[in-house]
Design a protein around this motif. Structure first.
Motif, mmCIF file in Angstrom:
data_model
loop_
_atom_site.group_PDB
_atom_site.id
_atom_site.type_symbol
_atom_site.label_atom_id
_atom_site.label_comp_id
_atom_site.label_asym_id
_atom_site.label_seq_id
_atom_site.Cartn_x
_atom_site.Cartn_y
_atom_site.Cartn_z
ATOM 1 N N GLY A 1 6.412 9.898 -1.547
ATOM 2 C CA GLY A 1 6.540 10.059 -2.993
ATOM 3 C C GLY A 1 7.334 11.307 -3.330
ATOM 4 O O GLY A 1 8.425 11.238 -3.907
ATOM 5 N N ALA A 2 6.785 12.468 -2.950
ATOM 6 C CA ALA A 2 7.480 13.741 -3.173
ATOM 7 C C ALA A 2 8.691 13.775 -2.240
ATOM 8 O O ALA A 2 8.545 13.776 -1.023
ATOM 9 C CB ALA A 2 6.539 14.899 -2.859
ATOM 10 N N GLY A 3 9.884 13.756 -2.825
ATOM 11 C CA GLY A 3 11.090 13.694 -1.993
ATOM 12 C C GLY A 3 11.409 12.277 -1.592
ATOM 13 O O GLY A 3 12.221 12.055 -0.685
ATOM 14 N N PHE B 1 0.864 -1.183 0.000
ATOM 15 C CA PHE B 1 0.000 0.000 0.000
ATOM 16 C C PHE B 1 0.898 1.231 0.000
ATOM 17 O O PHE B 1 1.646 1.460 0.952
ATOM 18 C CB PHE B 1 -0.908 -0.026 1.231
ATOM 19 C CG PHE B 1 -1.537 1.308 1.558
ATOM 20 C CD1 PHE B 1 -2.127 2.086 0.573
ATOM 21 C CD2 PHE B 1 -1.547 1.791 2.864
ATOM 22 C CE1 PHE B 1 -2.696 3.319 0.873
ATOM 23 C CE2 PHE B 1 -2.107 3.016 3.172
ATOM 24 C CZ PHE B 1 -2.682 3.775 2.175
ATOM 25 N N PHE B 2 0.818 1.999 -1.066
ATOM 26 C CA PHE B 2 1.599 3.243 -1.142
ATOM 27 C C PHE B 2 0.700 4.423 -0.823
ATOM 28 O O PHE B 2 -0.308 4.649 -1.496
ATOM 29 C CB PHE B 2 2.184 3.456 -2.544
ATOM 30 C CG PHE B 2 2.966 4.735 -2.630
ATOM 31 C CD1 PHE B 2 4.336 4.744 -2.449
ATOM 32 C CD2 PHE B 2 2.320 5.958 -2.816
ATOM 33 C CE1 PHE B 2 5.050 5.938 -2.473
ATOM 34 C CE2 PHE B 2 3.024 7.158 -2.837
ATOM 35 C CZ PHE B 2 4.395 7.142 -2.666
ATOM 36 N N GLU B 3 1.077 5.183 0.189
ATOM 37 C CA GLU B 3 0.374 6.443 0.457
ATOM 38 C C GLU B 3 1.365 7.589 0.409
ATOM 39 O O GLU B 3 2.503 7.469 0.875
ATOM 40 C CB GLU B 3 -0.291 6.412 1.842
ATOM 41 C CG GLU B 3 -0.886 7.791 2.196
ATOM 42 C CD GLU B 3 -1.955 7.777 3.269
ATOM 43 O OE1 GLU B 3 -1.951 6.866 4.108
ATOM 44 O OE2 GLU B 3 -2.786 8.709 3.250
ATOM 45 N N GLU B 4 0.912 8.732 -0.119
ATOM 46 C CA GLU B 4 1.723 9.946 -0.048
ATOM 47 C C GLU B 4 1.606 10.479 1.380
ATOM 48 O O GLU B 4 0.708 11.249 1.708
ATOM 49 C CB GLU B 4 1.255 10.965 -1.086
ATOM 50 C CG GLU B 4 2.067 12.259 -1.126
ATOM 51 C CD GLU B 4 3.552 12.048 -1.377
ATOM 52 O OE1 GLU B 4 4.302 11.977 -0.374
ATOM 53 O OE2 GLU B 4 3.991 11.980 -2.541
ATOM 54 N N PRO C 1 -3.658 6.092 -4.034
ATOM 55 C CA PRO C 1 -2.502 6.839 -3.516
ATOM 56 C C PRO C 1 -2.627 7.113 -2.013
ATOM 57 O O PRO C 1 -1.836 7.827 -1.447
ATOM 58 C CB PRO C 1 -2.567 8.165 -4.296
ATOM 59 C CG PRO C 1 -4.040 8.389 -4.482
ATOM 60 C CD PRO C 1 -4.682 7.018 -4.588
ATOM 61 N N GLY C 2 -3.605 6.590 -1.336
ATOM 62 C CA GLY C 2 -3.806 6.707 0.123
ATOM 63 C C GLY C 2 -5.023 5.886 0.425
ATOM 64 O O GLY C 2 -5.648 5.327 -0.487
ATOM 65 N N GLY C 3 -5.396 5.818 1.663
ATOM 66 C CA GLY C 3 -5.203 6.574 2.839
ATOM 67 C C GLY C 3 -5.949 7.911 2.892
ATOM 68 O O GLY C 3 -6.721 8.308 2.033
ATOM 69 N N CYS C 4 -5.692 8.514 4.037
ATOM 70 C CA CYS C 4 -6.285 9.830 4.293
ATOM 71 C C CYS C 4 -5.911 10.837 3.200
ATOM 72 O O CYS C 4 -6.615 11.825 2.997
ATOM 73 C CB CYS C 4 -5.826 10.348 5.647
ATOM 74 S SG CYS C 4 -6.375 9.314 6.998
#
Ligand code: AHR
Length: 615
Positions: free
Chosen positions: A29-31, A21-24, A225-228
């Motif tokens: 992601g950014a950085g 599970f990938f969440e920003e 991309p999430g999550g909250c």
């Protein structure tokens, strides 16, 4: 431990059982996974009023040499803010510019990792009424040490002009910055500044070391991309897929108000689908259900949102000549993506508008894409859902002992109806530290329980996946990284024991004696395509503080006497963690097992997770 390897006692586990599970969150992601170095590349993070703060960009020069501001003169219609640099000094006359000139620099996300011999692709847009003579450079964090420099000269940039520069590094510094400078009096506008390493996974923009750590897990799926992050505190700050596609220069970016930071959305809907494809994992798109933490769209107003999601599906799956499929094709992916799962919302079940909104999304998606499996946010483990769904989402964050006990959570779950997607599980709170062995052992037990209940559990993924060491918004996480390094927490390594489980065969295994209820075990068979052998893997968690001797008795299978291995995850202290100075302190250690037989005694270390791979 009695293991019955007869066919009659065996059951195939879902091909999709374990994924990621990938969440920003935590600048994952950014950085992080997204290899873009420049933070706030379009100068938009301060909002659309001008002038505004341009953080983390900073000024090179002082009040008498340069004035830096923003205006709305960009050539990109979805992000109008541009940077205006008024150079007051000159290369001659009374106000001579300081050495190297004045301008701005961007420190990236807590420093850019520039490596000797590697190439970096700088793209920016520039405009000026005068000829320009710019110095672009990658330097140390104080600007003193130059790692790469180039001069950009142009006679006529009176219209916005795209500039491309390849920078080749002659030094290494993981805390570098990008500088844009001039020594000529006049006004220069900049916009959309991007710096990427040339060397990303498959050229798709993913940081190679972090991508490799994901690939090593052999994930069957990736939820994104999430999550909250999908919900937002306010709807305007949620993740809206159609603001994140198309040319990167024209993406507005957004402030993710749950985790409290700006993203330029270089890692957008397209890139997430691409990431899934590169990983060989099924994409699972979580979209906003018209609900944020603080706002809800009334079901009578939800149709435009439904339409928007149908567009997002067409973007992913439509023919290259369809309206939205053609946008995907123009981004370089002619073939449709293999999108077969969507989740309507995240943790929204208790919101009053959820069911109404859900049903609108559900029927529209099923009509247009009958094969897409739809995931509800409502727990269907103990109660029949009052709405149709293919899967239901289940999240669990708890103490180590609670997660350990939850290994049996699905033993009594409903055996008919939609199956469970445990899309977020982890030990949370005091037992984790920044990722402890204790947490990993409890989670391993929980996953053994998931294997045993894989007739009603179709998927499971740990959360969160990544944390940038400079931005811990959530503890603990599977992978910790800086600009140049990364390590897996014990929870990351624990998942390696399960990467052969997808599509494997679960055998009946019974613990006859279980002192203090500290043990939990499973047995699977799987085929190793590399050596073409069939393996019997027995996994055992010892969650107790004492060493245990376990008798393993296997029926229905004869073992080869050699070639067996034992892999252990343990440490001298159950609260031990990995760190940048000892990255693999707690990681799987594999040894040969020596002589094995269908009836044998094995030793289990205190607080350990052991896998026996027998042929
Ligand atoms: O994984 C961190 C957060 O926990 C997720 O964003 C949310 O779904 C859950 O509450």
């Amino acid at each position: 431990l009695l293991v019955n390897a007869s066919e009659a006692s065996a059951r195939k586990m879902p091909d999709t059982l374990f994924g990621i599970f990938f969440e920003e969150i935590n600048h994952a992601g950014a950085g992080g996974l997204w290899a873009e170095f420049v933070c706030n590349r379009g100068f938009e993070s301060g909002g659309s009023f001008t002038p505004h703060r341009i953080e983390p960009w900073s000024i090179i020069g002082n009040n008498s040499s340069v004035i830096v501001s923003t205006d709305l003169s960009s050539c990109f219609d979805r992000n109008k803010v541009a940077l205006q640099v008024e150079v007051l000094c000159d290369n001659g006359g009374a106000n001579i510019c300081p050495d190297g000139g004045v301008g701005v620099y961007n420190p990236g996300f807590w420093g850019m990792n520039i490596e000797h011999g590697k190439s970096y692709k700088l793209v920016f847009y520039v405009r000026s009424d005068k000829p320009i003579n710019l110095l672009v450079a990658l330097t140390s964090s104080n600007g003193l040490n130059k790692l790469a420099t180039k001069t950009v000269v142009a006679d006529n940039v009176s219209n916005w002009t795209k500039v491309f520069v390849l920078l080749e590094a002659e030094g290494t510094d993981s805390n570098s910055r990008l500088e844009l400078r001039s020594t000529t009096k006049g006004v220069i506008w900049f916009d959309q500044v991007s710096l990427m390493p040339l060397d990303t996974y498959n050229g798709d923009g993913f940081r190679k070391d972090l991508f490799g750590m994901l690939k090593d897990l052999k994930p069957a799926f990736i939820r994104f991309p999430g999550g909250c992050f999908v919900e937002g505190e306010r709807l305007k700050n949620a993740f809206w897929w159609n603001e994140t596609i198309g040319p990167w220069e024209n993406r507005p970016g957004h402030f993710g108000d749950v985790w409290g930071y700006w993203t330029d959305d270089g890692l957008g809907h397209f890139e997430f689908l691409q990431l899934a494809e590169d990983l060989g994992a099924l994409p699972i798109w979580v979209f906003n259900s018209g609900i944020s933490h603080k706002e809800q769209v009334d079901t009578s107003d939800i149709l435009p949102f439904v339409q928007d999601i149908l567009h997002g599906l067409e973007f992913a799956r439509g023919a290259p000549n369809s309206r939205w499929g053609s946008v995907r094709a123009s981004m370089g992916h002619l073939e449709p993506f293999d999108l077969k799962y969507v989740a309507i919302g995240n943790e929204d079940c208790n919101y009053s508008k959820y069911r109404g909104n859900y049903l609108k999304f559900y029927s529209a998606i099923k009509e247009a894409y009958p094969d897409i499996k739809i995931i509800s946010n409502c727990d269907g483990s103990s109660k029949v859902l009052d709405h149709p769904a293919d899967l239901y989402d289940f999240h669990i964050y708890a103490t180590a002992s609670e997660i350990f006990s939850n290994a049996s959570r699905f033993d009594d779950a409903l055996r008919s109806g939609p199956k469970a997607f445990i899309s977020e599980y982890a030990v949370h709170g005091k037992d984790t530290g920044k990722g402890s062995l204790l947490a990993a052992l409890a989670e391993a037990a929980f996953l053994i329980g998931a294997e045993k209940n894989s007739d009603v559990i179709e998927m499971a993924s740990y959360a969160p996946l990544f944390v940038n060491d400079k931005d811990w918004r959530w503890t603990a996480d599977a992978i910790v990284f800086t600009s140049s390094q990364a390590y897996g927490t014990p929870s990351y390594w624990m998942q390696h024991f399960f990467k052969e489980s997808n599509g494997a065969t679960l055998l009946t295994s019974t613990l006859q004696a279980n002192p203090s209820n500290a043990l939990i075990a499973s047995a699977i068979t799987w085929r190793n395509e590399t050596d073409n052998n069939n393996y019997l893997r027995i996994k055992v968690v010892n969650f107790g503080s004492s060493r245990a001797t376990l008798n393993i008795s296997i029926s229905g299978l004869s073992l080869q006497s050699s070639g067996a291995t034992k892999t252990i995850l343990t440490s001298s202290n159950v609260m031990d963690e990995n760190s940048f100075t000892d990255r693999k302190k707690i990681s799987p250690v594999k040894t040969m097992l020596g002589e094995v037989s269908e009836n044998m005694d094995v030793t289990l270390l205190p607080y350990s997770f052991t896998s026996f791979d027998l042929l």
